[in-house]
Motif scaffolding. Structure first.
Motif, mmCIF file in Angstrom:
data_model
loop_
_atom_site.group_PDB
_atom_site.id
_atom_site.type_symbol
_atom_site.label_atom_id
_atom_site.label_comp_id
_atom_site.label_asym_id
_atom_site.label_seq_id
_atom_site.Cartn_x
_atom_site.Cartn_y
_atom_site.Cartn_z
ATOM 1 N N SER A 293 1.105 -0.744 -0.125
ATOM 2 C CA SER A 293 -0.254 -0.010 -0.339
ATOM 3 C C SER A 293 0.503 1.566 -0.057
ATOM 4 O O SER A 293 0.739 2.206 -1.028
ATOM 5 C CB SER A 293 -1.323 0.353 0.892
ATOM 6 O OG SER A 293 -1.259 1.265 0.792
ATOM 7 N N LYS B 168 0.903 4.060 -3.284
ATOM 8 C CA LYS B 168 0.838 5.498 -2.227
ATOM 9 C C LYS B 168 1.927 6.336 -2.842
ATOM 10 O O LYS B 168 1.742 7.610 -3.531
ATOM 11 C CB LYS B 168 0.309 5.402 -1.275
ATOM 12 C CG LYS B 168 -1.028 5.305 -1.186
ATOM 13 C CD LYS B 168 -0.708 5.298 0.564
ATOM 14 C CE LYS B 168 -2.845 5.107 0.903
ATOM 15 N NZ LYS B 168 -2.914 5.505 2.074
ATOM 16 N N GLU C 41 -0.016 12.466 -6.359
ATOM 17 C CA GLU C 41 -1.400 13.285 -5.579
ATOM 18 C C GLU C 41 -1.428 14.414 -5.639
ATOM 19 O O GLU C 41 -0.592 14.925 -5.500
ATOM 20 C CB GLU C 41 -1.468 12.791 -5.131
ATOM 21 C CG GLU C 41 -1.636 11.212 -4.531
ATOM 22 C CD GLU C 41 -2.187 10.390 -2.950
ATOM 23 O OE1 GLU C 41 -2.645 11.300 -1.910
ATOM 24 O OE2 GLU C 41 -2.242 9.342 -2.809
#
Length: 144
Positions: free
Chosen positions: A116, A120, A125
């Protein structure tokens, strides 16, 4: 005439290589059996973990049944029509189960937390800092 010459006349020369290979294989089996018999079974099993014990038992029983298969064939009995065929298939089933267990142990484990975090960090982002920098004019002449 020597004894070898008599033996050569008893069977066709085409199968000589097959018989030589068979004799070599029998020698290997005999050597392996002597090795296994020289060590007591309880001593051998104490040194092995349960999975290795299962493998040893399966190989032993498969070998014995295979040798019986060959014995039946040498006696003119069709082993494919004998219950030994079913026994060999049953043993192969258990061998496959042990192989699956071994393969599962070898398979790498997935650390979900690490995966995870890795995903990420790999994904872009938008955040306040990135939005601000993308709205600033490019270097060069300023607009008035």
């Amino acid at each position: 005439m020597s004894e070898d010459d008599n033996n050569m006349e008893e069977y066709p020369t085409e199968i000589h290589d097959y018989l030589a290979a068979f004799e070599k294989s029998l020698g290997s089996v005999d050597k392996m059996l002597k090795t296994m018999i020289s060590v007591s079974r309880s001593e051998l099993l104490q040194k092995l973990d349960p999975l290795e014990q299962a493998k040893l038992d399966l190989v032993s029983v498969y070998t014995l049944n295979s040798m019986f298969w060959v014995y039946l064939a040498t006696q003119g009995i069709n082993p494919k029509e004998h219950p030994v065929k079913l026994e060999l298939e049953r043993i192969r089933t258990y061998m496959n189960k042990v192989k699956e267990i071994t393969d599962k142990k070898k398979a790498s484990k997935l650390d979900k937390g690490a995966a995870s975090r890795f995903v990420k960090s790999a994904l872009w982002e938008p955040n306040a800092e990135n939005e601000h920098s993308s709205k600033t004019p490019a270097k060069g002449k300023k607009r008035q």
